[in-house]
Design a protein around this motif. Sequence first.
Motif, PDB file in Angstrom:
ATOM      1  N   LEU A 182       0.836  -1.207   0.000  1.00 13.03           N
ATOM      2  CA  LEU A 182       0.000   0.000   0.000  1.00 13.03           C
ATOM      3  C   LEU A 182       0.866   1.250   0.000  1.00 13.03           C
ATOM      4  N   LEU A 183       1.943   1.196   0.784  1.00 13.28           N
ATOM      5  CA  LEU A 183       2.830   2.354   0.850  1.00 13.28           C
ATOM      6  C   LEU A 183       3.459   2.611  -0.520  1.00 13.28           C
ATOM      7  N   ALA A 184       3.867   1.525  -1.194  1.00 17.61           N
ATOM      8  CA  ALA A 184       4.446   1.680  -2.536  1.00 17.61           C
ATOM      9  C   ALA A 184       3.440   2.348  -3.462  1.00 17.61           C
ATOM     10  N   LEU A 185       2.191   1.909  -3.390  1.00 12.96           N
ATOM     11  CA  LEU A 185       1.163   2.498  -4.254  1.00 12.96           C
ATOM     12  C   LEU A 185       1.018   3.993  -3.980  1.00 12.96           C
ATOM     13  N   PHE A 227       2.926   4.246   8.886  1.00 11.45           N
ATOM     14  CA  PHE A 227       3.414   5.003   7.733  1.00 11.45           C
ATOM     15  C   PHE A 227       2.297   5.187   6.711  1.00 11.45           C
ATOM     16  N   VAL A 228       1.560   4.111   6.475  1.00 16.81           N
ATOM     17  CA  VAL A 228       0.463   4.190   5.506  1.00 16.81           C
ATOM     18  C   VAL A 228      -0.546   5.238   5.944  1.00 16.81           C
ATOM     19  N   LEU A 229      -0.892   5.202   7.226  1.00 13.85           N
ATOM     20  CA  LEU A 229      -1.874   6.156   7.736  1.00 13.85           C
ATOM     21  C   LEU A 229      -1.356   7.585   7.682  1.00 13.85           C
ATOM     22  N   ALA A 230      -0.049   7.750   7.880  1.00 17.57           N
ATOM     23  CA  ALA A 230       0.513   9.095   7.864  1.00 17.57           C
ATOM     24  C   ALA A 230       0.512   9.684   6.457  1.00 17.57           C
ATOM     25  N   LEU A 231       0.710   8.840   5.455  1.00 15.66           N
ATOM     26  CA  LEU A 231       0.813   9.346   4.082  1.00 15.66           C
ATOM     27  C   LEU A 231      -0.562   9.525   3.429  1.00 15.66           C
ATOM     28  N   ALA A 286       7.833   9.234   3.638  1.00 12.24           N
ATOM     29  CA  ALA A 286       7.415   7.863   3.872  1.00 12.24           C
ATOM     30  C   ALA A 286       8.349   6.858   3.221  1.00 12.24           C
ATOM     31  N   GLY A 287       8.987   7.222   2.103  1.00  5.65           N
ATOM     32  CA  GLY A 287       9.720   6.208   1.351  1.00  5.65           C
ATOM     33  C   GLY A 287      11.167   6.524   1.068  1.00  5.65           C
ATOM     34  N   GLY A 288      11.697   7.631   1.563  1.00  4.57           N
ATOM     35  CA  GLY A 288      13.080   7.967   1.252  1.00  4.57           C
ATOM     36  C   GLY A 288      13.195   8.495  -0.164  1.00  4.57           C
TER      37      GLY A 288
END
Lengths: 340, 334
Positions: A68-71, A204-208, A264-266
């Motif tokens: 999900l974070l990648a998306l 992280f997902v919730l933050a983004l 979130a991802g650098g």
Amino acid sequence: MNTYEEKKQKKFLIIISLLVLLIILMFFTSLSTGIIQISPIDVIRTVFNNGTQRQELILFDFRLPGILLALLIGTGLAVSGAILQGITQNELADPGILGINTGAGLAVVLYIFFFQNRLDIDGFLSIFMMPISALGGAIFAALLIYAIAWKKGVNPIRLILVGIGINAGFSALLIIFQLKMDPQDFRQATVWLSGDIWSANWNFVLALLPWIVILIPLALQKAHALNVLHFGDEVASGLGTSVEKERLKLLIIAVSLAGAAVAAGGAIAFLGLVVPHIARKLIGPLHQFIIPISALIGALLLMVADMIGKNILAPTQIPVGIVVAILSAPYFVYLLMKSK
Amino acid sequence: MLANSKSLKILINFIAFIAVILSIGLSISFGAVHIELTSVWDAILHFNPELTNHQVVQELRLPRALAAALVGAFLAVSGAVMQGMTRNPLASPSIMGVTDGAAFALVITLAFFPTLTMFGTTFASFMGAGIAVVIVFVIGSLSAGGLTPVKLALAGVAIGTMLSSISSIISLHFQLEKQMGFWLAGGLAGTNWTSIQILMISGLVGLILALGISKSITVLSLGEDVSTSLGQKNMVTKLLGILSVLILTGAAVSIAGAVGFVGLIVPHITRFIMGTDYRWIIPSSAIFGALLLVLADIGSRLINAPFETPVGAITSLIGVPFFLYLARGSGGGK
């Protein structure tokens, strides 16, 4: 005219549905691949609450947040790149090359450096503070680049050269501060900076998520202004657009998206550069089409890159930023050679 | 041009040279153990192996200071040759992927030929640096608008990112991060007398080559048309120029790692002082480059004492404002 627009609309819908289909397909492939294989059927069963406890743990606690974070990150960076290319009228603009990513990275490292040794990195507060400091850094970098490149207006070439310079300067500062950290913080910062999302968790997902949900519709709403700006400043002001005001609003949206994604991802380079090009190739120059298509392609690309990075040399995991760079640098070189 | 007479030019170079010697002395005396300048002098001329201070000077600090001077000189001369040949104010080893190329070659040798000697790995770095320069040059030259400053810079970024990405994958897979990280940070802490030998040999060849073509570079810097009509063989000059750049940056990068911006700044400062004649610019660049890097190396030990900061970070911080100034001016154009 009407039939042309209808045709475009139809093509747009076809591309969107194809992309969504691909994303769903890759989503399940991605969920089922890994060091521990879970067959697609088991994945679906687990999603509908019928899996074993072990499968649930792997899917919900490890794989799903990462995917999900990648998306989300892919979406953010791609749309940011599309906007930046529009407002600078420069097809080689990208938050990475312009130094915005490094600015965000530097701010996060400074934040870790000054506050973190007393806090837990996975703590709730610190996870929400990271995007905010990244955002501050991204905005600062953008303003700095804009100000230095300003010489009775901003020439696109100067903007890029200044961006490259700022990038190098921020990288040097990054190294200096990183080395001043204590070893544990140093490791955290390094892992984070190499653009990896495998240590992702739900926080992280919730933050983004809020950033993406709020900013993408805003960007879509501004698509018309972006179309006009793309023609150049003279035409735009001739058509009654207040150029500098619109440009500033769009710049803030783009920088916020990039800042949140980087937090979130650098640092993930080249994604924001390449994706809008692919979108433009597919659908033409109208931004109300380019933005959604870029968002989907960005999401798809980053998810696939993440899957490749995790599995191609397993058990060695390759940071997703590196996979993206290797996949897209050749395309960048091609664009470079073609552009005047 | 600041120095408009020959004797003034000689005087400036002479003063700068004395400054290099003095700063080398400072660099040796400064460190975890402070060593008086007089005993530095003694350690070099009347070496007594029983004194710890003499050992420190001979085995650690003298080679390090010398390496800083040589690396600085090499990078500056490479930058001068590149800028003269391409008439491109932003041309310099650090923005053209040279370092990433050398790192790439180094990581391959570490991963696949771990038994190679220091000379072997140095040679590999040469090759890597060379390959990167050639790719960046070719991409820049073949692109639609020709070899403009921005093309060169962007091609350098792209090829550099590409090569360093592959390097990271290899080092992650073979667990070489630690070795590579040490090298990539750019530092002179690991230098010994073998490094000096390598630098001396390549420096002799590279510098003589650069000096030999300095007159032709001056003519070439007026433009290819002018140069051709004056009966110069541009191809030969360019080939020899590229060769000297390869030897000098290859050696420098293989010893000191990523030390950016020396090759960019120094030639500009030298041109400002010495004028447009490369017979002056090249030797002066060598002296000023040596001075800059020896001082930066001292700074790298001061900034966060007792720890070291990579010298490459320091030169970048000095170089970036300069790069921005150039980007606003001649490099940015229009």
